[in-house]
Design an enzyme around this catalytic site. Structure first.
Site, PDB file in Angstrom:
ATOM      1  N   ARG A 287       0.827  -1.214   0.000  1.00  0.00           N
ATOM      2  CA  ARG A 287       0.000   0.000   0.000  1.00  0.00           C
ATOM      3  C   ARG A 287       0.859   1.261   0.000  1.00  0.00           C
ATOM      4  NH1 ARG A 287      -5.054  -1.751   3.938  1.00  0.00           N
ATOM      5  NH2 ARG A 287      -6.317  -2.638   2.264  1.00  0.00           N
TER       6      ARG A 287
ATOM      7  N   GLY B 145     -13.857  -2.753  -0.255  1.00  0.00           N
ATOM      8  CA  GLY B 145     -15.195  -2.159  -0.230  1.00  0.00           C
ATOM      9  C   GLY B 145     -15.370  -1.062  -1.259  1.00  0.00           C
TER      10      GLY B 145
ATOM     11  N   GLY C 246      -9.613  -7.332  -2.598  1.00  0.00           N
ATOM     12  CA  GLY C 246      -9.939  -8.416  -1.673  1.00  0.00           C
ATOM     13  C   GLY C 246      -9.012  -9.612  -1.750  1.00  0.00           C
TER      14      GLY C 246
ATOM     15  N   LYS D  40     -19.937 -14.865   0.447  1.00  0.00           N
ATOM     16  CA  LYS D  40     -21.318 -14.401   0.590  1.00  0.00           C
ATOM     17  C   LYS D  40     -21.906 -13.781  -0.668  1.00  0.00           C
ATOM     18  CE  LYS D  40     -20.913 -13.146   5.496  1.00  0.00           C
ATOM     19  NZ  LYS D  40     -20.999 -11.994   6.418  1.00  0.00           N
TER      20      LYS D  40
END
Length: 402
Positions: free
Chosen positions: A40, A382, A359, A202
Site C-alpha cells: 500500500r 469495499g 480483496g 457471501k
C-alpha cells in the site's frame, strides 16, 4: 475522468495535503513494530514522487488500524514514516500531532520537495464523524488537496471528503485516477465478450455488484461458498456447506434476472467436497447441478471441481475483458487451491484485459506469484465493490470538477 488530477496542478512551493492509504499489515517482534507487506505504501509512491519532483511540500494524511478515536501507540504511523523514507531515498519527517498549532507550524516549515507524515487521523473521533471543524483544522495543513487513497474513498470521513470543502483545488492522485479508469471508465464500454468471475463466501456482499454487472456482462462464472446459496435455490443438496439461508430467494431472482438479460450465468458442475475443513482431510470430486446429486450430507464444498475448471478455462480463453472478484475455493489450504490457481493461470495466459477487483483475489494471485501478469489490480476492497455497483464514492465526489 471528470475530476481534476494531480497532473493538472501547479504545485511548486505549495503545501500539498495528500490523503494516502498506509493501512499496512504489521507484526510486533521484540517490542518493535515491523511492516510485513508495504504494497500500500508503494502504491502511493508515484503521486508522492511526482509532487516532490515538481517542488511541492508534501504533507501526508493516513489512518492505521482501528484505534477507536483515541491515541494508541500500537497504531502510530511512525514505523510507516521510516519505511516510506527508505522507499523514496529521503528523510520523511513525522509529526506526533495531526492537527493544531504545532502540526501547522511543522507543515509551514517544510522545504520544497520535502515530505511530512502526520500521525494517524483516526486518533481523533472527529475523523470518522466527518466533523466540519476537524476538516477545517486538517485543511490548515495544506494549500491544496490530493486524494490518493482509493481504499477509503467510499468513506465520508474528514480526511477523505470533508477537507475538500475547505481546500481548493482538490484533485485525485495517480493511484485514484488509475482505479477510476479501470473500474469505471474501462468497464463502461468493455471489449467483448465481457466475463465476470465472482467468488468469495457471501452472495449478500455482492448483490449490488451482481445486479449492476448483469446489465453489462456477457458471462458470469460463479465459485466459492456463494455458489452454495444458488444451489439451494435450485434444490441441489449442499451438505454441510455454508449457505446464506435468508438469501436463497434472492439467488433465485438473480438467476431469473440473468436469464431475462440473456447473460450466461455459470455455476460449478462439480465440486471438491471434504469431510473436514483442514489440510490432509478426506476429499473427492463430486458432480453437481442435478437434483439427485450434490454435496454429501455432512461434507462441505471447498473448491470447484475438475470439469468446472475445464469449462471456466474455456470461457476465459474466449473473453476479451475479465473482471475477477473473490477466490473460487479455500485457496489458503493447498489441497483446496487448485480451482483458484487454475483460473489465475488461465487469466495470466489470456490476451484479455484482466481487472482484479480487490480483496482475497489479490492475496491468491500473490500466493501463486501471478499478480504481475494481470492488467490491473485494485487496491480497494469495499471501495472497488461500491464503484462496480455504480455508487458515487464520497472521496471522489468531493473533488474539484475539471
Amino acid at each position: 475522468m471528470s475530476k481534476l488530477s494531480v497532473r493538472d496542478l501547479e504545485v511548486k512551493g505549495h503545501r500539498v495535503l495528500v490523503r494516502v492509504d498506509f493501512n499496512v499489515p504489521t507484526e510486533e517482534v521484540d517490542g518493535t513494530v515491523r511492516i510485513t507487506d508495504d504494497t500500500r505504501i508503494r502504491e502511493n509512491l508515484p503521486t508522492i514522487n511526482l509532487l516532490r519532483e515538481r517542488g511541492a511540500k508534501v504533507v501526508l494524511l493516513a489512518h492505521f488500524g482501528r484505534p477507536k478515536g483515541k491515541p494508541n501507540p500500537k497504531y502510530s504511523l511512525d514505523p510507516v514514516a521510516q519505511r516510506l523514507g527508505e522507499l523514496i531515498g529521503a528523510r520523511v519527517q513525522f509529526s506526533t500531532k495531526t492537527v493544531g498549532e504545532e502540526a501547522e507550524t511543522t507543515s509551514q516549515q517544510l522545504g520544497d520537495g520535502e515530505v511530512l507524515l502526520m500521525e494517524n487521523v483516526r486518533f481523533y473521533e472527529q475523523e470518522e464523524k466527518n466533523d466540519p471543524d476537524f476538516s477545517q483544522q486538517l485543511a490548515r495543513l495544506g494549500d491544496l488537496y490530493i486524494n490518493d487513497a482509493f481504499g477509503t474513498a467510499h468513506r465520508a470521513h474528514a480526511s477523505t471528503a470533508g477537507v475538500a470543502n475547505y481546500l481548493s483545488p482538490a484533485a485525485m492522485g495517480l493511484l485514484l485516477e488509475r482505479e477510476l479508469r479501470y473500474l469505471q471508465d474501462e468497464l463502461a464500454n468493455p471489449e467483448r465478450p465481457f466475463l465476470v468471475i465472482l467468488g468469495g463466501s457471501k452472495v449478500s456482499d455482492k448483490i449490488g455488484v451482481i445486479k449492476a454487472l448483469i446489465e453489462k456482462a456477457d458471462v458470469f462464472l460463479i465459485g466459492g461458498a456463494m455458489a452454495n446459496t444458488f444451489y439451494r435455490a435450485l434444490g441441489i443438496s449442499t451438505g454441510a456447506s455454508r449457505v446464506e439461508e435468508d438469501k436463497v430467494q434472492l439467488a433465485e431472482e438473480l438467476l431469473i434476472f440473468a436469464q431475462q438479460k440473456g447473460v450466461k450465468f455459470l455455476l460449478p458442475v462439480d465440486s471438491i467436497e471434504t469431510d473436514e475443513f483442514k489440510a490432509g482431510a478426506n476429499s473427492r470430486n463430486t458432480p453437481l447441478l442435478s437434483k439427485t446429486k450434490g454435496i454429501t450430507d455432512g461434507w462441505q464444498a471447498v473448491d470447484i471441481g475438475a470439469e468446472t475448471i475445464r469449462r471456466y478455462q474455456a470461457e476465459i480463453e474466449k473473453a476479451r475483458t475479465v473482471l475477477w472478484n473473490g477466490p473460487v475455493g479455500v485457496f489458503e489450504i493447498p489441497d483446496f487451491a487448485k480451482g483458484t490457481r487454475a483460473l489465475a493461470e488461465a487469466l495470466a495466459n489470456s490476451s484479455a484485459k484482466s481487472i482484479i477487483g480487490g480483496g482475497d483475489s489479490i492475496t491468491a494471485l500473490k500466493q501463486f506469484q501471478l499478480a504481475d501478469k494481470m492488467t490491473f489490480i485494485s487496491t480497494g476492497g469495499g471501495a472497488s465493490l461500491e464503484l462496480l455497483e455504480g455508487k458515487v464514492l464520497p472521496g471522489v465526489a468531493a473533488l474539484t470538477d475539471k
